[in-house]
Design a protein around this motif. Structure first.
Motif, PDB file in Angstrom:
ATOM      1  N   VAL A 146       0.868  -1.176   0.000  1.00 21.35           N
ATOM      2  CA  VAL A 146       0.000   0.000   0.000  1.00 21.35           C
ATOM      3  C   VAL A 146       0.899   1.217   0.000  1.00 21.35           C
ATOM      4  CG1 VAL A 146      -2.113   0.924   0.953  1.00 21.35           C
ATOM      5  CG2 VAL A 146      -1.280  -1.283   1.765  1.00 21.35           C
ATOM      6  N   ARG A 147       0.680   2.080  -0.979  1.00 18.91           N
ATOM      7  CA  ARG A 147       1.483   3.296  -1.026  1.00 18.91           C
ATOM      8  C   ARG A 147       0.858   4.370  -0.158  1.00 18.91           C
ATOM      9  NH1 ARG A 147       1.584   1.183  -5.687  1.00 18.91           N
ATOM     10  NH2 ARG A 147      -0.296   2.285  -6.358  1.00 18.91           N
ATOM     11  N   ALA A 148       1.700   5.314   0.215  1.00  9.43           N
ATOM     12  CA  ALA A 148       1.223   6.443   1.012  1.00  9.43           C
ATOM     13  C   ALA A 148       0.065   7.106   0.292  1.00  9.43           C
ATOM     14  CB  ALA A 148       2.349   7.430   1.217  1.00  9.43           C
ATOM     15  N   GLY A 149      -0.940   7.479   1.039  1.00  8.68           N
ATOM     16  CA  GLY A 149      -2.049   8.192   0.444  1.00  8.68           C
ATOM     17  C   GLY A 149      -3.080   7.296  -0.193  1.00  8.68           C
ATOM     18  N   GLU A 150      -2.895   6.006  -0.035  1.00  8.57           N
ATOM     19  CA  GLU A 150      -3.819   5.067  -0.649  1.00  8.57           C
ATOM     20  C   GLU A 150      -4.740   4.476   0.417  1.00  8.57           C
ATOM     21  OE1 GLU A 150      -3.114   1.918  -4.258  1.00  8.57           O
ATOM     22  OE2 GLU A 150      -1.803   1.876  -2.546  1.00  8.57           O
ATOM     23  N   VAL A 151      -5.991   4.249   0.037  1.00  7.39           N
ATOM     24  CA  VAL A 151      -6.881   3.511   0.922  1.00  7.39           C
ATOM     25  C   VAL A 151      -7.071   2.132   0.317  1.00  7.39           C
ATOM     26  CG1 VAL A 151      -9.168   3.389   1.950  1.00  7.39           C
ATOM     27  CG2 VAL A 151      -8.065   5.609   1.632  1.00  7.39           C
ATOM     28  N   LEU A 152      -6.633   1.125   1.054  1.00  9.65           N
ATOM     29  CA  LEU A 152      -6.780  -0.245   0.573  1.00  9.65           C
ATOM     30  C   LEU A 152      -7.995  -0.872   1.244  1.00  9.65           C
ATOM     31  CD1 LEU A 152      -5.468  -2.637  -1.038  1.00  9.65           C
ATOM     32  CD2 LEU A 152      -4.495  -3.352   1.133  1.00  9.65           C
ATOM     33  N   GLY A 153      -8.947  -1.320   0.449  1.00  8.93           N
ATOM     34  CA  GLY A 153     -10.128  -1.964   1.011  1.00  8.93           C
ATOM     35  C   GLY A 153      -9.942  -3.469   1.084  1.00  8.93           C
ATOM     36  N   LEU A 154     -10.614  -4.086   2.036  1.00 13.81           N
ATOM     37  CA  LEU A 154     -10.612  -5.546   2.125  1.00 13.81           C
ATOM     38  C   LEU A 154     -12.027  -6.015   1.851  1.00 13.81           C
ATOM     39  CD1 LEU A 154      -8.450  -6.115   5.340  1.00 13.81           C
ATOM     40  CD2 LEU A 154      -7.712  -6.108   2.950  1.00 13.81           C
ATOM     41  N   GLY A 155     -12.196  -6.806   0.818  1.00 12.70           N
ATOM     42  CA  GLY A 155     -13.535  -7.249   0.462  1.00 12.70           C
ATOM     43  C   GLY A 155     -13.671  -8.753   0.548  1.00 12.70           C
ATOM     44  N   GLY A 156     -14.743  -9.250  -0.026  1.00 14.19           N
ATOM     45  CA  GLY A 156     -15.027 -10.676   0.047  1.00 14.19           C
ATOM     46  C   GLY A 156     -16.113 -10.925   1.057  1.00 14.19           C
ATOM     47  N   LEU A 157     -16.546 -12.181   1.161  1.00 16.98           N
ATOM     48  CA  LEU A 157     -17.508 -12.526   2.196  1.00 16.98           C
ATOM     49  C   LEU A 157     -16.859 -12.213   3.526  1.00 16.98           C
ATOM     50  CD1 LEU A 157     -18.602 -15.989   0.811  1.00 16.98           C
ATOM     51  CD2 LEU A 157     -19.927 -13.892   0.805  1.00 16.98           C
ATOM     52  N   GLN A 158     -17.658 -11.763   4.474  1.00 19.65           N
ATOM     53  CA  GLN A 158     -17.057 -11.474   5.775  1.00 19.65           C
ATOM     54  C   GLN A 158     -16.603 -12.772   6.421  1.00 19.65           C
ATOM     55  OE1 GLN A 158     -16.360  -8.389   7.407  1.00 19.65           O
ATOM     56  NE2 GLN A 158     -16.535  -7.915   5.239  1.00 19.65           N
ATOM     57  N   GLY A 159     -15.585 -12.664   7.265  1.00 24.05           N
ATOM     58  CA  GLY A 159     -15.109 -13.850   7.964  1.00 24.05           C
ATOM     59  C   GLY A 159     -14.113 -14.644   7.145  1.00 24.05           C
ATOM     60  N   GLN A 160     -13.545 -14.050   6.086  1.00 27.23           N
ATOM     61  CA  GLN A 160     -12.552 -14.765   5.275  1.00 27.23           C
ATOM     62  C   GLN A 160     -11.136 -14.357   5.671  1.00 27.23           C
ATOM     63  OE1 GLN A 160     -13.505 -17.199   3.095  1.00 27.23           O
ATOM     64  NE2 GLN A 160     -15.519 -16.772   3.984  1.00 27.23           N
ATOM     65  N   GLY A 161     -10.990 -13.738   6.818  1.00 28.28           N
ATOM     66  CA  GLY A 161      -9.660 -13.389   7.304  1.00 28.28           C
ATOM     67  C   GLY A 161      -9.383 -11.900   7.327  1.00 28.28           C
ATOM     68  N   GLN A 162     -10.382 -11.083   6.980  1.00 29.74           N
ATOM     69  CA  GLN A 162     -10.155  -9.639   6.952  1.00 29.74           C
ATOM     70  C   GLN A 162      -9.777  -9.102   8.333  1.00 29.74           C
ATOM     71  OE1 GLN A 162     -12.921 -11.151   5.734  1.00 29.74           O
ATOM     72  NE2 GLN A 162     -13.468 -10.330   3.732  1.00 29.74           N
ATOM     73  N   SER A 163     -10.596  -9.467   9.347  1.00 29.69           N
ATOM     74  CA  SER A 163     -10.307  -8.976  10.693  1.00 29.69           C
ATOM     75  C   SER A 163      -8.972  -9.514  11.181  1.00 29.69           C
ATOM     76  CB  SER A 163     -11.410  -9.403  11.670  1.00 29.69           C
ATOM     77  OG  SER A 163     -12.627  -8.817  11.296  1.00 29.69           O
ATOM     78  N   GLU A 164      -8.714 -10.775  10.861  1.00 29.01           N
ATOM     79  CA  GLU A 164      -7.465 -11.410  11.277  1.00 29.01           C
ATOM     80  C   GLU A 164      -6.261 -10.675  10.686  1.00 29.01           C
ATOM     81  OE1 GLU A 164      -7.108 -14.063  13.266  1.00 29.01           O
ATOM     82  OE2 GLU A 164      -5.278 -15.129  12.700  1.00 29.01           O
ATOM     83  N   LEU A 165      -6.381 -10.271   9.423  1.00 33.85           N
ATOM     84  CA  LEU A 165      -5.277  -9.559   8.765  1.00 33.85           C
ATOM     85  C   LEU A 165      -4.987  -8.248   9.505  1.00 33.85           C
ATOM     86  CD1 LEU A 165      -3.266  -9.014   6.542  1.00 33.85           C
ATOM     87  CD2 LEU A 165      -5.125  -8.261   5.069  1.00 33.85           C
ATOM     88  N   LEU A 166      -6.044  -7.529   9.865  1.00 36.42           N
ATOM     89  CA  LEU A 166      -5.846  -6.265  10.572  1.00 36.42           C
ATOM     90  C   LEU A 166      -5.231  -6.514  11.945  1.00 36.42           C
ATOM     91  CD1 LEU A 166      -9.112  -4.355   9.614  1.00 36.42           C
ATOM     92  CD2 LEU A 166      -6.857  -4.256   8.553  1.00 36.42           C
ATOM     93  N   LEU A 167      -5.731  -7.535  12.636  1.00 37.47           N
ATOM     94  CA  LEU A 167      -5.165  -7.851  13.964  1.00 37.47           C
ATOM     95  C   LEU A 167      -3.695  -8.236  13.837  1.00 37.47           C
ATOM     96  CD1 LEU A 167      -8.108  -9.841  15.623  1.00 37.47           C
ATOM     97  CD2 LEU A 167      -7.180  -7.659  16.372  1.00 37.47           C
ATOM     98  N   ALA A 168      -3.372  -9.028  12.792  1.00 35.73           N
ATOM     99  CA  ALA A 168      -1.990  -9.478  12.614  1.00 35.73           C
ATOM    100  C   ALA A 168      -1.067  -8.284  12.381  1.00 35.73           C
ATOM    101  CB  ALA A 168      -1.895 -10.460  11.447  1.00 35.73           C
ATOM    102  N   LEU A 169      -1.518  -7.317  11.566  1.00 37.44           N
ATOM    103  CA  LEU A 169      -0.677  -6.141  11.307  1.00 37.44           C
ATOM    104  C   LEU A 169      -0.517  -5.291  12.563  1.00 37.44           C
ATOM    105  CD1 LEU A 169      -1.919  -5.065   7.783  1.00 37.44           C
ATOM    106  CD2 LEU A 169       0.270  -6.112   8.398  1.00 37.44           C
ATOM    107  N   PHE A 170      -1.434  -5.459  13.505  1.00 41.32           N
ATOM    108  CA  PHE A 170      -1.361  -4.699  14.755  1.00 41.32           C
ATOM    109  C   PHE A 170      -0.645  -5.498  15.837  1.00 41.32           C
ATOM    110  CE2 PHE A 170      -3.403  -2.523  18.499  1.00 41.32           C
ATOM    111  CZ  PHE A 170      -2.865  -1.274  18.238  1.00 41.32           C
ATOM    112  N   GLY A 171      -0.099  -6.646  15.472  1.00 41.69           N
ATOM    113  CA  GLY A 171       0.647  -7.433  16.455  1.00 41.69           C
ATOM    114  C   GLY A 171      -0.240  -8.184  17.425  1.00 41.69           C
TER     115      GLY A 171
END
Ligand SMILES: Nc1ncnc2c1ncn2[C@@H]1O[C@H](COP(=O)(O)OP(=O)(O)OP(=O)(O)O)[C@@H](O)[C@H]1O
Ligand SMILES: [Mg+2]
Lengths: 510, 326
Positions: A285-310
């Motif tokens: 993701v480049r600076a100034g970009e908004v990256l969306g996470l799509g797909g059916l919910q529960g496919q790892g989107q929340s997990e990805l955010l938690l993982a990036l937050f340690g």
């Protein structure tokens, strides 16, 4: 047709806050009636007076023409009113069936409670939602093991098991996926056909237009009008909700925007990120970009955010912010490195219910303002908190009140606000506008864009495809923990998102 | 929004006394009851004496308040034993000499803090429940005491310490009361005006959310136990100054009263809600009650029962007020 429900002059005061100030609601049999209004306008409080969990200071309720005295939930139950509240009431340790049966007064046979009959009623109520449980009805599983959306469905089934003539749904769709929403709507339409009155509250206007017949709008605890939705467009409805008052998101808000954070223009590079629920996720993701996470919910989107937050155990992979590795081992480390996370479950992960609004807002950023990282100045903290209250239009009595006394949407704003004070370089948003009203949603969108313009990396997960299309520059469609497809700006439309999510799961239909 | 002129009177009506005010009222009522059954109970000298006794409990309970606010079943049962150990170390090192006062106090507090550190590490890294960890620590410290003293306490308070604690400053009040006031203000500042305090409340109110807000949860918890043991050690030193010589169970009996003082002060055992002002009032309530029972010549079982009943009555009152307010 004479109205089934007539509420007039309902007032309720909490300390210094007039939650209801003469609210009125009139609705008929076989109707889906939307109850709308900004955060803190009194929708939940009005729902609760109808359901008997809040006793109003004054006001009249008539059901079927007769004055109804509702002094507690039992009275409401006896009158055929059942409610699903904004806050879940599921008991995690009990099974799904037990939860649905809970509080039901089962028929008595020869003086004994008839548990079998109660179970049958629970199963029947849950069965209507069978389509929302692709893996089969989880009748005997502990309710705590279900996802938030599934728990919400159980909550609705619990209300249905009482066979109500008036069903209150207070933001019942806020934590549902699109597919679950569709199932719920089918059930609501069946109920309407059988003469039930459904009072429906949601901040998603597309849902309101899709489902409801009429809408009553509250503002500051007062009813400002009731409209036929077929003869109303969205702009008109928004005007009714927000009023003609000048919009908050005008010039002053833009001026209050924090200056670009130090060392702005970050680039986030994620390589081979793997956890229990993520498989080899990589993207830049480049600076100034908004990256969306799509797909059916529960496919790892929340997990990805938690993982990036340690906050998830990362077994392989790394994340580089401007070429320097982010610590993925602890949230505290991530926060110090300039990462912020607005988590998906505000009650459990985002807020400190018993603590004052002040502390909730200060917590993430106070170390910056503290002398020697220890001594806090009361005035400086208050100023910081006030700036957020104003910027996000949070409706509060006093900063010293516990955050639990706020309406749901205002609580969400507090959870977002605490991170905006920290001037982060990477912002991870997990369904950030859950339960937030239209005006504040616009404000939050403006803030997200502003952050991106200032060179902050933004990653957004949303169950609302409209939100994704509106905000994202690119969308990663996730499936079973892996990146399945990447849609770039031009290709992001709601249709594409739905198709992208569905094409990957053959055999399933919404 | 209604007119502000309407708000003021309604707010007064809506005001309900919090735990601190209720506990304060109980303390006053107990003093009045004492004066009625035994004239002279509320005399100036008597009251000063009661406050002096309350001070030791009050200082020990500072740490207890901190640990209980941290939540997750947080409690420090080893405070009494640690206070005893600190007094024993202090008296032996200073051995009645003013010149050795500072090193003696420093060493005693250092050892106390180290014990707290072990408690904190056990609770966080080894995930031992606080109740079990600190109960076990009582045995460990008892062993250390026996090893250190060989079963016989020796040494004596330095005269400077004794005069600091017992010497009359103004209004015939002993220095101890001013020390308590100072430490109490420090505790209130620590809880309400520092990043540590706010982190502590956050950890107690919702540990998951604290973690996800970037709070270093384990560090906060460990610091809480270190502070608890350090304040206990300090109370032991003050007690030494008061009694001048030590015995092997000098402060042991403060264990449960320190928890009771915190609870009477309105701090929730579940964590995340409370403060030190309440605990200080709680210490006074317990001390006045105990003085009253002594005056009435009620001992043993009767004492325990009355203490328990007062605790239950107050807690049910707090619960009622909380419900009424919400
Ligand atoms: N238990 C309470 N104690 C104090 N204030 C309360 C309490 N419950 C609600 N309020 C206040 O009453 C007002 C109305 O709250 P309510 O929950 O009805 O709003 P709402 O319209 O449902 O908002 P949202 O869309 O955010 O859910 C808010 O300002 C809130 O702070
Ligand atoms: Mg609400």
């Amino acid at each position: 047709m004479s109205p089934l429900l007539e509420m007039t002059g309902v007032r309720k005061r909490y300390g210094g806050v007039q939650a209801l100030d003469g609210a009125a609601l009139t609705a008929v049999r076989g109707e889906v009636h939307a109850l709308l209004g900004p955060n803190g306008s009194g929708k939940s409080t009005l729902d609760k007076t109808l359901a008997g969990t809040v006793v109003p200071d004054s006001g009249e309720i008539r059901i079927d023409g007769a004055a109804a005295r509702i002094g507690g939930p039992r009275d409401a139950h006896a009158l055929g009113v059942a409610a699903v509240y904004q806050q879940l009431s599921i008991v995690g340790d009990l099974t799904v069936t037990q939860n649905v049966v809970l509080g039901l007064e089962p028929a008595r046979r020869w003086g004994f409670l008839d548990h079998r009959a109660a179970r049958a009623r629970a199963a029947a109520a849950l069965d209507r939602f069978a389509a929302a449980f692709p893996g089969g009805l989880p009748l005997d599983r502990p309710a705590g093991s279900l996802g938030p959306g599934e728990q919400q469905i159980v909550e609705v089934a619990k209300a249905l098991a009482r066979g109500p003539r008036i069903l209150v749904l207070d933001e019942a769709t806020a934590s549902l996926h699109k597919e679950q929403v569709a199932v719920l709507f089918d059930v609501v339409r069946e109920l309407r056909a059988s003469g039930v009155l459904v009072v429906f509250t949601s901040h998603r206007l597309d849902e309101v237009f899709a489902l409801c017949d009429r809408a009553t709008v509250l503002r500051n605890g007062r009813t400002v009008g009731t409209v036929e939705l077929a003869a109303t467009d969205e702009a008109e409805l928004v005007r009714l909700m927000v009023g003609d008052a000048p919009r908050r998101s005008g010039a002053p808000a833009a001026a209050a925007r924090p200056s670009p954070s130090a060392g702005a223009a970050a680039t986030l590079e994620v390589r081979g990120l793997t956890t229990e629920r993520l498989r080899d996720v990589g993207f830049t993701v480049r600076a100034g970009e908004v990256l969306g996470l799509g797909g059916l919910q529960g496919q790892g989107q929340s997990e990805l955010l938690l993982a990036l937050f340690g906050a998830a155990r990362v077994t392989a992979g790394e994340a580089l912010l401007d070429g320097r590795p982010l610590p993925l081992t602890s949230p505290a480390g991530a926060a110090r490195a300039g990462v912020a996370l607005v988590p998906g479950d505000r009650g459990r992960q985002g807020m400190f219910a018993a603590r004052p609004i002040q502390e909730n807002l200060s917590l993430a950023s106070m170390h910056r303002r503290a002398r020697l990282r220890l001594a806090l100045g009361a005035a400086a903290e208050r100023r910081a908190a006030r700036s957020m209250v104003e910027r996000l239009g949070i409706k509060i009595g006093s900063l010293a009140d516990p955050v639990s006394t706020l309406s749901g949407g205002n609580q969400q704003k507090v959870v977002i606000g605490k991170w905006l004070l920290d001037r982060p370089r990477v912002v991870l948003l997990d369904d950030p506008t859950k339960g937030v009203d239209v005006a504040a949603k616009e404000e939050i969108y403006a803030i997200v864009r502003g952050l991106a313009d200032d060179g902050v990396v933004v990653i957004l997960n949303s169950s609302d495809n409209r939100e994704l299309t509106e905000l994202s520059d690119r969308v990663l469609v996730l499936f079973e923990g892996a990146v399945a497809e990447e849609l770039s700006a031009a290709a992001i439309t709601e249709k594409r998102l739905v198709a992208g999510a569905l094409r990957l799961t053959p055999g399933e239909s919404p | 929004m209604s007119a502000p002129s309407l708000e003021a009177p309604r707010r007064v009506l809506a005001w309900r006394p919090g735990p601190v005010a209720l506990a304060g009222a109980v303390a006053v009522a107990l003093v009045i009851a004492g004066e009625i059954v035994s004239p002279g109970f509320a005399g100036y000298g008597q009251l000063v004496n009661l406050m002096r006794v309350a001070a030791f409990l009050g200082v020990i309970a500072i740490g207890q308040t901190i640990v209980i606010i941290a939540g997750g079943g947080g409690v420090d049962l080893s405070v009494g034993k640690v206070a005893t150990f600190a007094a024993i170390i202090g008296s032996r090192v200073m051995a009645g000499e003013d010149g050795d006062l500072v090193p003696a106090v420093a060493l005693a507090l250092l050892v106390s803090a180290a014990i707290g550190l072990v408690n904190g590490l056990g609770v966080t890294l080894l995930r031992i429940p606080p109740f079990v960890m600190t109960l076990g620590m009582i045995g460990v410290v008892q062993g250390l005491i026996l090893a250190y003293t060989g079963g016989r306490a020796s040494g004596q308070a330095a005269p400077a310490l004794t005069s600091l604690v017992n010497g009359r400053v103004i209004f015939d009040l002993p220095g101890l009361l001013f020390l308590w006031l100072l430490l109490g203000l420090l505790a209130v500042w620590l809880l309400r005006r520092t990043t540590f305090g706010w982190n502590l409340f956050a950890v107690g109110a919702n540990r998951t959310a604290a973690e996800l807000t970037g709070v270093r949860v384990n560090r906060t918890l460990i610091l809480a136990y270190v502070l608890s043991a350090t304040f206990a050690g300090l109370a032991g030193i003050l007690l030494l100054g008061y009694t001048e010589s030590v015995f092997l169970d000098l402060a042991d009996q403060y264990m449960l009263p320190s928890v009771a003082a915190v609870v009477i002060g309105g701090t929730l055992l579940a964590g995340g809600v409370g403060g030190y002002a309440g605990t200080a009032v709680g210490a006074i309530v317990l001390t006045v009650l105990s003085g009253l029972l002594t005056t009435l010549d009620i001992g043993g079982a009767g004492r325990t029962v009355v203490n328990g009943v007062v605790l239950l009555v107050l807690l049910s009152l707090y619960g009622r007020q909380r419900r009424l307010r919400s």
